[in-house]
Write a protein that holds these residues in place. Structure first.
Motif, short mmCIF file in Angstrom:
data_model
loop_
_atom_site.label_atom_id
_atom_site.label_comp_id
_atom_site.label_asym_id
_atom_site.label_seq_id
_atom_site.Cartn_x
_atom_site.Cartn_y
_atom_site.Cartn_z
N UNK A 54 0.85 -1.19 0.00
CA UNK A 54 0.00 0.00 0.00
C UNK A 54 0.89 1.24 0.00
N UNK A 55 0.74 2.08 -1.01
CA UNK A 55 1.49 3.34 -1.13
C UNK A 55 0.48 4.48 -1.01
N UNK A 56 0.66 5.30 0.02
CA UNK A 56 -0.28 6.40 0.27
C UNK A 56 0.49 7.71 0.32
N UNK A 57 0.07 8.66 -0.51
CA UNK A 57 0.71 9.98 -0.55
C UNK A 57 -0.27 11.01 0.01
N UNK A 61 8.00 0.11 11.65
CA UNK A 61 8.65 -1.18 11.44
C UNK A 61 9.01 -1.30 9.98
N UNK A 62 9.57 -2.44 9.61
CA UNK A 62 9.93 -2.65 8.20
C UNK A 62 8.69 -2.80 7.31
N UNK A 63 7.56 -3.10 7.93
CA UNK A 63 6.32 -3.25 7.14
C UNK A 63 5.46 -2.01 7.16
N UNK A 64 5.77 -1.04 8.00
CA UNK A 64 5.06 0.25 8.02
C UNK A 64 6.13 1.33 7.97
N UNK A 65 6.35 1.90 6.79
CA UNK A 65 7.44 2.83 6.56
C UNK A 65 6.89 4.21 6.21
N UNK A 66 7.57 5.27 6.67
CA UNK A 66 7.18 6.64 6.38
C UNK A 66 8.35 7.37 5.72
N UNK A 67 8.03 8.21 4.72
CA UNK A 67 9.06 8.93 3.99
C UNK A 67 8.61 10.38 3.79
N UNK A 68 9.54 11.34 3.84
CA UNK A 68 9.19 12.72 3.52
C UNK A 68 9.24 12.97 2.01
N UNK A 71 4.15 5.15 3.48
CA UNK A 71 3.43 6.42 3.62
C UNK A 71 4.37 7.56 3.27
N UNK A 72 3.97 8.40 2.33
CA UNK A 72 4.78 9.55 1.91
C UNK A 72 4.09 10.84 2.34
N UNK A 73 4.78 11.63 3.17
CA UNK A 73 4.27 12.92 3.66
C UNK A 73 4.93 14.01 2.81
N UNK A 74 4.15 14.66 1.96
CA UNK A 74 4.76 15.61 1.02
C UNK A 74 5.13 16.93 1.67
#
Length: 625
Positions: free
Chosen positions: A512-515, A561-568, A546-549
């Protein structure tokens, strides 16, 4: 001898003017006759005189056969896809993801290039659903795909060819106008049948051909433009002959006092107003007003056309197209009746009526949970039209269903008892609705202005609709969402994890990729996501990125965790899809729901990886308007 010749010459000289006058008179008479023939108005100012009815019926059959051929080919493709998916599902659901190699690679060598160049291809470049913006408040809509453009072009060119196939050598322009009048009117009526059919939410072709309402809406818009042009030609051809026959005063008299002409004129002008209001900048700027006006004007067109076909004074049995408009009226009534049946069934039972809880969420969104008074089966990937008693109850808009819960006081023991218990079960359906303008803004403001930032109100749900794309036969699923598009993708998570635990599906990996714009958006779906994260074996199948723009604080960006990742920041969508392909398990499905620009990026990424030769199918959920 000389005297005889002189007398003969004199007689010839005396008779020459007479012969010349006779010849001139004969030529003048012939010219007058031809001129009179060219200017003959009667009988081409009424009835079917001059109308090439045989050709009209041939061209009618041509257009309907073309539409039928389109539908038949698509039906064959869908039957093949359903059968292939079923075989893949049954054979792969008991196999580990790494061993689903047979289904990972395309069985036909031409299929990847076909997907790249035709099936998933935009008209040009990569723009398809990204809006063509004229300003911050106005846009020109979207572009059709290459496949849709080809179908529209072929159908449109056929209309032009049929329209131009008239006897242009006819010296009588009024006879020519009569032929054009009959041809344009027939073609317009032919196009109005699919025009009305494609406009309905309960169009049976949606489920038969597994084509989204959004696609039918595209064809509806272009069929409407074709029909309006042909109606304008029809009215103009009649006006030319009528003006010649009775002058302006006679034309106006028939327009206002002859039921046959008055009804046709009313329908024609209603279509013209629809054309003006449906221009993309106007439609998008005042969509809710446009929608209400559009329905009223369409009804006027239908009634006007039906009266026009039933009341010609020169034809006792009416125009031959009258049965077509009766069919249109039946189509319109079927859709309206089906909508009323759905509304009644979903929202009323002996327990009462549907109520909704509307909560104001961060990021100007509303979380809506509708409590239906009965059990309603709702599949993943569906949407529904909802309305509220206190907020423009005459308006209803489509939203993806995010979460479904069924409530019962008892637990079933077997299938028979489960069927009985459904009668005593209620269903809760949840949505996340972004506050844009009009209806959605009013909904958010009403909840936000409440002391508790939540309200309870009477509401109604019409649906569910859609849900044509099942993911159970795919070993690998990539779900891409932008902003509130998470609702569509979230609906798949629980069924996929449950199916994985039951061993009833082929899926072994879900990404799941959420922006989203900021971290607060997590509140929209927190209760449902918490339930997903607590499900057994969730970590074995589900990875969330999860990508927080626009993060407000870098400390917010923490991967659990390795299965729930967040990125800026914004993701590189084609790169993410390529990485998933490198770790692909079996056949892969990539779905997207979100802004048009995001959908186009995902489409582009899927097209790029077709060169790998693996099976990567693309599904897009969109509501273009």
């Amino acid at each position: 001898m000389m005297d005889f010749q002189r007398r003969r010459l004199a007689l010839a000289m005396e008779s020459t003017p007479t012969l010349l006058r006779r010849a001139t008179d004969a030529a003048a008479s012939a010219t007058s006759t031809v001129s009179a023939a060219e200017e003959t108005i009667a009988p081409y100012d009424h009835g079917l005189n001059g109308v090439a009815q045989t050709n009209n019926m041939i061209f009618k059959q041509g257009l309907w056969w073309m539409l039928g051929a389109f539908g038949f080919v698509i039906l064959l493709v869908r039957i093949y896809q359903v059968m292939w998916s079923h075989i893949r599902h049954v054979s792969a659901m008991s196999i580990e993801g790494e061993r689903q190699t047979y289904w990972k690679y395309a069985q036909a060598h031409w299929m990847p290039s076909f997907k790249t160049d035709v099936w998933y291809a935009p008209l040009w470049g990569k723009r398809h659903n990204r809006e063509i913006r004229l300003s911050s408040a106005m846009n020109m809509g979207t572009l059709p795909s290459r496949l849709h453009f080809g179908q529209l072009a072929l159908y449109g060119i056929s209309n032009i060819v049929y329209m131009c196939y008239v006897d242009w050598s006819n010296s009588n322009k009024y006879s020519l106008c009569a032929e054009i009048r009959g041809r344009s009117g027939t073609l317009a009526a032919v196009n109005m049948i699919p025009l009305f059919l494609f406009a309905g939410r309960n169009n049976p072709l949606i489920s038969w051909l597994k084509i989204s309402f959004d696609t039918y809406n595209l064809f509806h818009r272009w069929l409407g433009r074709l029909a309006i042009i042909e109606i304008f030609v029809h009215f103009l051809a009649w006006s030319i002959v009528q003006m010649a026959a009775t002058g302006w005063s006679g034309l106006v008299d028939r327009v206002f006092h002859d039921p046959f002409i008055a009804s046709g004129t009313a329908g024609s002008w209603a279509m013209f107003v629809i054309l003006i209001l449906s221009l993309s900048p106007i439609r998008h700027a005042f969509y809710e007003t446009f929608l209400t006006t559009h329905i009223i004007l369409a009804f006027i067109v239908l009634v006007g056309a039906l009266i026009h076909c039933l009341t010609p004074t020169e034809i006792a049995t009416g125009l031959p197209q009258q049965t077509w408009f009766m069919a249109m009226f039946a189509i319109w009534m079927f859709d309206r009746t089906a909508r009323m049946v759905r509304l009644t069934y979903c929202n009323w039972s002996s327990r009462g009526f549907t109520e909704a809880i509307v909560e104001a969420m961060p990021g100007e969104c509303s979380r809506v949970t509708m409590h239906l008074p009965r059990h309603v089966d709702i599949k993943a990937g569906t949407h529904a039209y909802i309305r509220f008693a206190g907020i423009k109850p005459w308006e209803n808009h489509p939203f993806s269903i995010a979460w479904v819960d069924h409530h019962s006081e008892e637990l079933p023991v077997d299938e028979k008892e489960l069927m009985i218990m459904k009668k005593n079960t209620t269903t809760s359906v949840s949505f996340v609705i972004g506050a844009q303008s009009g209806f959605t803004r009013d909904l958010y403001n009403m909840a936000n202005n409440s002391p508790s930032r939540a309200i309870r109100t009477r509401a109604a749900l019409e649906g569910p609709y859609g849900g044509h794309h099942g993911l159970d036969s795919y070993g690998h699923a990539v779900l891409v969402a932008g902003a509130t598009g998470i609702t569509h993708q979230l609906s798949y998570l629980r069924p996929l994890i449950e199916g994985f635990n039951d061993g009833s599906i082929a899926t072994r990996r879900v990404t799941l990729i959420w922006i989203v714009r900021d971290y607060e958006a997590l509140e929209w779906i927190r209760p449902w996501m918490d339930e997903v994260l607590r499900m057994p074996n969730r970590k074995k199948i589900l990875t969330i990125k999860l990508f927080i723009t626009r993060p407000k604080n870098s400390k917010e960006i923490v991967s659990a965790s390795s299965t729930v990742q967040m990125f800026p920041g914004r993701p590189n969508i084609p790169l993410l899809i390529r990485k998933e392909v490198h770790a692909q398990m079996g056949a892969m499905a990539v779905t997207v729901c979100g802004p048009g620009a995001l959908a186009d990026d995902v489409r582009s990424g899927v097209r790029q990886v077709q060169e790998e030769g693996t099976v990567v199918d693309f599904f897009e959920e969109s509501f273009t308007w």
